[in-house]
Design an enzyme around this catalytic site. Structure first.
Site, PDB file in Angstrom:
ATOM      1  N   LYS A  57      42.834 -35.490 -29.697  1.00  0.00           N
ATOM      2  CA  LYS A  57      42.932 -35.356 -31.222  1.00  0.00           C
ATOM      3  C   LYS A  57      41.951 -35.069 -32.030  1.00  0.00           C
ATOM      4  CE  LYS A  57      44.713 -40.185 -31.552  1.00  0.00           C
ATOM      5  NZ  LYS A  57      44.239 -40.445 -30.094  1.00  0.00           N
ATOM      6  N   ARG A 111      49.662 -46.352 -35.222  1.00  0.00           N
ATOM      7  CA  ARG A 111      50.231 -45.917 -33.953  1.00  0.00           C
ATOM      8  C   ARG A 111      50.991 -46.953 -33.448  1.00  0.00           C
ATOM      9  NH1 ARG A 111      44.482 -45.934 -31.546  1.00  0.00           N
ATOM     10  NH2 ARG A 111      42.893 -45.835 -33.145  1.00  0.00           N
ATOM     11  N   ARG A 153      33.543 -39.828 -19.856  1.00  0.00           N
ATOM     12  CA  ARG A 153      33.166 -40.116 -20.437  1.00  0.00           C
ATOM     13  C   ARG A 153      32.515 -40.769 -20.516  1.00  0.00           C
ATOM     14  NH1 ARG A 153      37.091 -41.093 -25.432  1.00  0.00           N
ATOM     15  NH2 ARG A 153      36.865 -43.516 -24.546  1.00  0.00           N
ATOM     16  N   ARG A 173      32.327 -47.394 -20.723  1.00  0.00           N
ATOM     17  CA  ARG A 173      33.226 -48.448 -21.415  1.00  0.00           C
ATOM     18  C   ARG A 173      34.117 -49.570 -20.745  1.00  0.00           C
ATOM     19  NH1 ARG A 173      35.520 -46.485 -27.179  1.00  0.00           N
ATOM     20  NH2 ARG A 173      37.230 -46.502 -25.580  1.00  0.00           N
ATOM     21  N   ARG A 215      45.542 -48.214 -20.405  1.00  0.00           N
ATOM     22  CA  ARG A 215      45.872 -48.460 -21.821  1.00  0.00           C
ATOM     23  C   ARG A 215      46.974 -47.316 -21.980  1.00  0.00           C
ATOM     24  NH1 ARG A 215      39.663 -45.973 -23.089  1.00  0.00           N
ATOM     25  NH2 ARG A 215      40.518 -45.284 -24.744  1.00  0.00           N
TER      26      ARG A 215
END
Length: 215
Positions: free
Chosen positions: A13, A88, A127, A158, A169
Protein backbone atom coordinates in the site's frame (compact mmCIF):
# COMPACT_ATOMS: atom_id res chain seq x y z
CA UNK A 1 -9.38 13.51 -3.24
CA UNK A 2 -8.78 12.30 0.29
CA UNK A 3 -8.15 8.57 0.37
CA UNK A 4 -7.32 6.28 3.28
CA UNK A 5 -5.11 3.26 2.63
CA UNK A 6 -5.72 0.05 4.56
CA UNK A 7 -3.89 -3.24 4.21
CA UNK A 8 -1.59 -5.63 6.02
CA UNK A 9 2.18 -5.13 6.18
CA UNK A 10 3.69 -6.20 2.88
CA UNK A 11 0.57 -5.59 0.81
CA UNK A 12 2.31 -2.79 -1.08
CA UNK A 13 0.00 0.00 0.00
CA UNK A 14 2.92 2.37 0.63
CA UNK A 15 4.28 1.94 -2.89
CA UNK A 16 0.83 2.13 -4.47
CA UNK A 17 0.06 5.15 -2.31
CA UNK A 18 3.12 6.95 -3.69
CA UNK A 19 2.09 6.13 -7.25
CA UNK A 20 -1.48 7.23 -6.65
CA UNK A 21 -0.35 10.46 -5.01
CA UNK A 22 1.87 11.23 -8.01
CA UNK A 23 -0.99 10.45 -10.42
CA UNK A 24 -3.40 12.74 -8.56
CA UNK A 25 -0.73 15.36 -7.79
CA UNK A 26 -1.44 15.29 -4.05
CA UNK A 27 0.85 14.41 -1.12
CA UNK A 28 1.04 11.00 0.48
CA UNK A 29 0.82 11.62 4.21
CA UNK A 30 2.11 8.84 6.44
CA UNK A 31 1.64 8.99 10.20
CA UNK A 32 5.28 8.17 10.93
CA UNK A 33 6.56 10.87 8.57
CA UNK A 34 4.45 13.74 9.93
CA UNK A 35 5.07 12.59 13.51
CA UNK A 36 8.85 12.62 13.04
CA UNK A 37 8.66 15.98 11.27
CA UNK A 38 6.66 17.51 14.13
CA UNK A 39 9.15 16.18 16.68
CA UNK A 40 12.11 17.39 14.62
CA UNK A 41 10.60 20.86 14.19
CA UNK A 42 9.70 21.11 17.88
CA UNK A 43 6.06 22.08 17.34
CA UNK A 44 3.80 22.06 20.43
CA UNK A 45 2.22 18.78 19.34
CA UNK A 46 5.63 17.46 18.37
CA UNK A 47 6.89 18.13 21.88
CA UNK A 48 3.89 16.28 23.32
CA UNK A 49 4.63 13.35 21.05
CA UNK A 50 8.31 13.37 22.01
CA UNK A 51 7.46 13.40 25.70
CA UNK A 52 5.27 10.32 25.24
CA UNK A 53 7.96 8.50 23.25
CA UNK A 54 10.65 9.41 25.78
CA UNK A 55 8.49 7.80 28.48
CA UNK A 56 8.17 4.69 26.34
CA UNK A 57 4.44 5.32 25.83
CA UNK A 58 2.40 5.22 22.62
CA UNK A 59 1.70 8.66 21.22
CA UNK A 60 -1.95 9.44 22.09
CA UNK A 61 -4.43 9.39 19.20
CA UNK A 62 -5.42 12.97 20.05
CA UNK A 63 -1.84 14.15 19.48
CA UNK A 64 -1.51 12.18 16.25
CA UNK A 65 -4.81 13.54 14.94
CA UNK A 66 -3.74 17.05 15.91
CA UNK A 67 -0.59 16.66 13.85
CA UNK A 68 -2.63 15.13 11.04
CA UNK A 69 -5.03 18.08 11.14
CA UNK A 70 -2.11 20.47 10.69
CA UNK A 71 -0.87 18.45 7.71
CA UNK A 72 -4.30 18.32 6.06
CA UNK A 73 -4.83 22.05 6.63
CA UNK A 74 -1.52 22.92 4.97
CA UNK A 75 -1.43 24.34 1.41
CA UNK A 76 0.24 21.18 0.11
CA UNK A 77 -2.93 19.20 0.88
CA UNK A 78 -5.35 21.73 -0.56
CA UNK A 79 -6.26 19.38 -3.43
CA UNK A 80 -6.36 16.26 -1.29
CA UNK A 81 -4.06 13.64 0.19
CA UNK A 82 -3.36 9.92 0.32
CA UNK A 83 -3.35 8.84 3.98
CA UNK A 84 -1.07 5.89 4.75
CA UNK A 85 -1.02 4.36 8.23
CA UNK A 86 -3.31 7.05 9.62
CA UNK A 87 -6.15 4.66 10.42
CA UNK A 88 -5.34 1.37 12.14
CA UNK A 89 -8.09 1.22 14.78
CA UNK A 90 -11.72 2.28 15.13
CA UNK A 91 -10.88 5.23 17.44
CA UNK A 92 -8.46 6.48 14.79
CA UNK A 93 -11.17 6.18 12.11
CA UNK A 94 -13.49 8.18 14.33
CA UNK A 95 -10.74 10.70 15.03
CA UNK A 96 -10.00 11.21 11.35
CA UNK A 97 -13.71 11.66 10.59
CA UNK A 98 -13.91 14.35 13.25
CA UNK A 99 -10.75 16.03 11.97
CA UNK A 100 -12.06 16.13 8.41
CA UNK A 101 -15.43 17.48 9.59
CA UNK A 102 -13.65 20.26 11.48
CA UNK A 103 -11.78 21.18 8.30
CA UNK A 104 -14.97 21.06 6.24
CA UNK A 105 -13.65 18.18 4.16
CA UNK A 106 -14.77 14.63 3.50
CA UNK A 107 -13.30 11.22 2.82
CA UNK A 108 -13.58 10.15 -0.83
CA UNK A 109 -12.56 6.51 -0.56
CA UNK A 110 -10.99 3.80 1.56
CA UNK A 111 -8.66 1.52 -0.39
CA UNK A 112 -8.31 -1.93 1.19
CA UNK A 113 -5.37 -3.87 -0.25
CA UNK A 114 -5.91 -7.62 0.08
CA UNK A 115 -3.24 -10.34 -0.20
CA UNK A 116 -3.14 -14.00 0.85
CA UNK A 117 -1.24 -14.51 4.13
CA UNK A 118 1.22 -17.01 2.64
CA UNK A 119 2.16 -14.49 -0.03
CA UNK A 120 2.68 -11.81 2.62
CA UNK A 121 5.00 -14.12 4.57
CA UNK A 122 6.97 -14.79 1.39
CA UNK A 123 7.25 -11.08 0.62
CA UNK A 124 8.16 -9.84 4.08
CA UNK A 125 10.63 -12.59 4.91
CA UNK A 126 12.60 -11.40 1.87
CA UNK A 127 12.55 -7.76 2.95
CA UNK A 128 15.43 -5.72 4.33
CA UNK A 129 15.19 -2.22 5.80
CA UNK A 130 17.67 0.66 5.90
CA UNK A 131 18.74 1.34 9.49
CA UNK A 132 18.88 5.08 8.76
CA UNK A 133 15.98 6.07 6.49
CA UNK A 134 13.80 3.01 7.26
CA UNK A 135 13.10 2.48 3.56
CA UNK A 136 12.17 -1.15 2.80
CA UNK A 137 13.90 -3.13 0.05
CA UNK A 138 13.04 -6.46 -1.54
CA UNK A 139 15.65 -8.73 -3.09
CA UNK A 140 18.57 -6.99 -1.38
CA UNK A 141 20.64 -8.71 1.29
CA UNK A 142 21.41 -7.60 4.86
CA UNK A 143 24.68 -5.67 5.02
CA UNK A 144 24.24 -3.88 1.70
CA UNK A 145 24.47 -0.09 1.65
CA UNK A 146 21.56 2.34 1.24
CA UNK A 147 22.22 5.89 0.03
CA UNK A 148 18.61 7.11 -0.30
CA UNK A 149 18.03 10.74 0.61
CA UNK A 150 21.72 11.57 0.65
CA UNK A 151 22.38 9.54 3.80
CA UNK A 152 24.33 6.31 4.10
CA UNK A 153 22.75 3.39 5.93
CA UNK A 154 23.02 -0.37 6.16
CA UNK A 155 20.30 -2.82 5.17
CA UNK A 156 19.14 -5.05 8.03
CA UNK A 157 16.48 -7.73 8.45
CA UNK A 158 14.10 -6.80 11.25
CA UNK A 159 13.11 -9.43 13.78
CA UNK A 160 9.46 -8.82 12.98
CA UNK A 161 10.14 -9.89 9.38
CA UNK A 162 10.81 -13.48 10.45
CA UNK A 163 7.99 -15.86 9.32
CA UNK A 164 6.58 -16.59 12.81
CA UNK A 165 6.63 -12.91 13.72
CA UNK A 166 4.95 -12.02 10.43
CA UNK A 167 2.04 -14.39 11.08
CA UNK A 168 1.57 -12.87 14.54
CA UNK A 169 1.53 -9.41 12.96
CA UNK A 170 -1.09 -10.60 10.49
CA UNK A 171 -3.31 -11.75 13.36
CA UNK A 172 -2.92 -8.41 15.13
CA UNK A 173 -3.74 -6.64 11.88
CA UNK A 174 -6.87 -8.74 11.36
CA UNK A 175 -8.02 -8.17 14.94
CA UNK A 176 -7.57 -4.40 14.61
CA UNK A 177 -8.74 -3.91 11.04
CA UNK A 178 -11.94 -5.97 10.92
CA UNK A 179 -13.71 -3.50 13.27
CA UNK A 180 -12.35 -0.59 11.19
CA UNK A 181 -13.81 -2.09 8.01
CA UNK A 182 -17.14 -2.62 9.79
CA UNK A 183 -17.06 0.98 11.07
CA UNK A 184 -16.49 2.43 7.62
CA UNK A 185 -19.18 0.16 6.14
CA UNK A 186 -21.70 1.28 8.76
CA UNK A 187 -20.88 4.94 8.06
CA UNK A 188 -21.40 4.64 4.31
CA UNK A 189 -17.77 5.02 3.27
CA UNK A 190 -16.74 4.24 -0.30
CA UNK A 191 -14.83 1.04 0.53
CA UNK A 192 -12.78 -0.23 -2.42
CA UNK A 193 -11.19 -3.68 -2.16
CA UNK A 194 -8.08 -4.10 -4.29
CA UNK A 195 -6.46 -7.42 -5.18
CA UNK A 196 -2.83 -6.59 -4.38
CA UNK A 197 -1.35 -9.73 -5.96
CA UNK A 198 0.59 -9.15 -9.15
CA UNK A 199 3.04 -6.67 -10.60
CA UNK A 200 3.13 -3.04 -9.48
CA UNK A 201 1.61 -2.07 -12.82
CA UNK A 202 -1.24 -4.58 -12.57
CA UNK A 203 -2.16 -3.50 -9.04
CA UNK A 204 -1.90 0.16 -10.02
CA UNK A 205 -4.27 -0.45 -12.93
CA UNK A 206 -6.78 -2.06 -10.54
CA UNK A 207 -6.55 0.96 -8.22
CA UNK A 208 -7.15 3.38 -11.07
CA UNK A 209 -10.06 1.34 -12.39
CA UNK A 210 -11.65 1.12 -8.94
CA UNK A 211 -11.40 4.88 -8.46
CA UNK A 212 -12.47 5.72 -12.01
CA UNK A 213 -9.14 7.34 -12.85
CA UNK A 214 -8.28 7.42 -16.55
CA UNK A 215 -4.80 6.25 -17.43
Amino acid sequence: MIIVLLGPPGAGKGTQGERLAARLDVPKIATGDVLRAAVREGTPLGLEAKAAMDRGDLVPDAVIMGIMKEALASPMAARGAILDGVVRTTPQAEGLAGTLATLGRSLDAVLLFEVDEDELVRRLSGRTTCDVCQRPFFGRAPGETCTEGGQTGTLVRRKDDEPDAIRKRMQVYQDQTSPVIDWYASHGANMVRVDALGTLEHVEARVHAALGISR
